[in-house]
Design an enzyme around this catalytic site. Structure first.
Site, PDB file in Angstrom:
ATOM      1  N   GLU A 127       0.794  -1.193  -0.086  1.00 36.06           N
ATOM      2  CA  GLU A 127       0.100  -0.002   0.064  1.00 36.06           C
ATOM      3  C   GLU A 127       0.857   1.353   0.117  1.00 36.06           C
ATOM      4  OE1 GLU A 127      -2.993   2.513   3.117  1.00 36.06           O
ATOM      5  OE2 GLU A 127      -2.949   0.283   3.207  1.00 36.06           O
ATOM      6  N   SER A 153      -4.966   2.713  -0.470  1.00 32.84           N
ATOM      7  CA  SER A 153      -6.111   2.271   0.644  1.00 32.84           C
ATOM      8  C   SER A 153      -7.155   3.192   0.325  1.00 32.84           C
ATOM      9  CB  SER A 153      -5.366   2.606   2.004  1.00 32.84           C
ATOM     10  OG  SER A 153      -5.325   4.015   2.260  1.00 32.84           O
TER      11      SER A 153
END
Length: 271
Positions: A127, A153
């Site tokens: 991420e 995210s």
């Protein structure tokens, strides 16, 4: 357990006295009209709402990518609902190196950051929130775009295109980009389609045609320093390989047992 099908239960609930009572309680106590929370596509469109995400394609992402188009700064979208950015790429092989340049004022308005080798086979598709968060707090951050084979995210904001496929370590075009390349991003936030394309290099006196640019990019070797993270766990490596055999970042997100079986049988027959 009612013994009824899901459809039968939902049909009952739609017209039930209990549902009507709770809708009224929600309106009386919270001033929320339930019919304005969950809307039909027609209702949403009439109120100026759109779907959240767009899936751009192009010679950088021939298999696809994704952007949360509603998270693009509204001031960067024109009256037709189009986000457009044509800029020069700055290519990084890790989020950490991109963050370093942001902290040391080496990124300027109009740049397009490209982080490669951070897809499933590289770092397990990490991420990359730190970059988007850093850009959000820069006065000119909304004028910087990001393209990567990693993921984001739900809290990421800005013109961030992720999940680019094929990933760099699978030979994808994104892994052939170089600092100084000219990239064009077009996102239609209303019709929900977009493109992300390599156009040529900053040194070109005249940019080539789209067809020529695609051929130039495809003919390049991948970045010479592209390598998987040496500490990538075994189970993550296995997941990445199974996904790759099944079709890559997009098609392979659901394992294709037949393709995996064929690849294993082929390997065993050769050995």
């Amino acid at each position: 357990v009612t013994g009824s099908t899901l459809k039968e239960n939902l049909d009952w609930w739609e017209h039930s006295e209990r549902r009507q009572r709770f809708k009224q309680l929600l309106l009386d106590q919270e001033q929320i009209n339930a019919d304005e929370v969950i809307m039909s596509p027609q209702q949403a469109k009439a109120r100026g709402l759109t779907s959240t995400i767009t899936f751009p394609v192009g010679n950088i992402a021939p298999e696809g990518s994704v952007i949360k188009s509603t998270a693009i700064d509204p001031s960067m979208i024109d009256e037709q609902g189009i986000y457009y950015h044509k800029g020069v790429a700055k290519v990084y092989l890790s989020e950490k190196s991109a963050i370093y340049d942001i902290k040391h004022d080496k990124i300027k308005a109009g740049d397009i950051l490209v982080i490669i080798g951070v897809g499933p086979s590289g770092t397990g598709m990490e991420e990359t929130y730190q970059v988007t968060s850093a850009l959000k707090h820069l006065s000119y951050g909304k004028h910087v775009s990001l393209i990567t084979d990693a993921r984001f995210s739900g809290v990421s904001t800005g013109a961030c295109i992720g999940h680019v496929g094929p990933e760099a370590l699978a030979g994808g075009p994104i892994g052939k980009l170089r600092t100084g390349d000219v990239i064009e991003i077009k996102i239609d936030c209303r019709e929900l389609h977009g493109e992300v394309n390599f156009l040529g290099t900053r040194s070109d006196e005249q940019l080539p045609s789209q067809e020529e640019a695609t051929a130039i990019l495809n003919a390049r070797p991948s970045h010479q320093d592209l390598l998987p993270d040496p500490e990538l766990p075994d189970d993550t490596q296995l997941w990445a390989m199974l996904q790759a055999v099944s079709g890559g970042t997009w098609t392979g997100c659901i394992y294709d047992v037949n393709k995996i079986g064929a690849a294993l049988r082929d390997f065993m027959n050769k050995n």
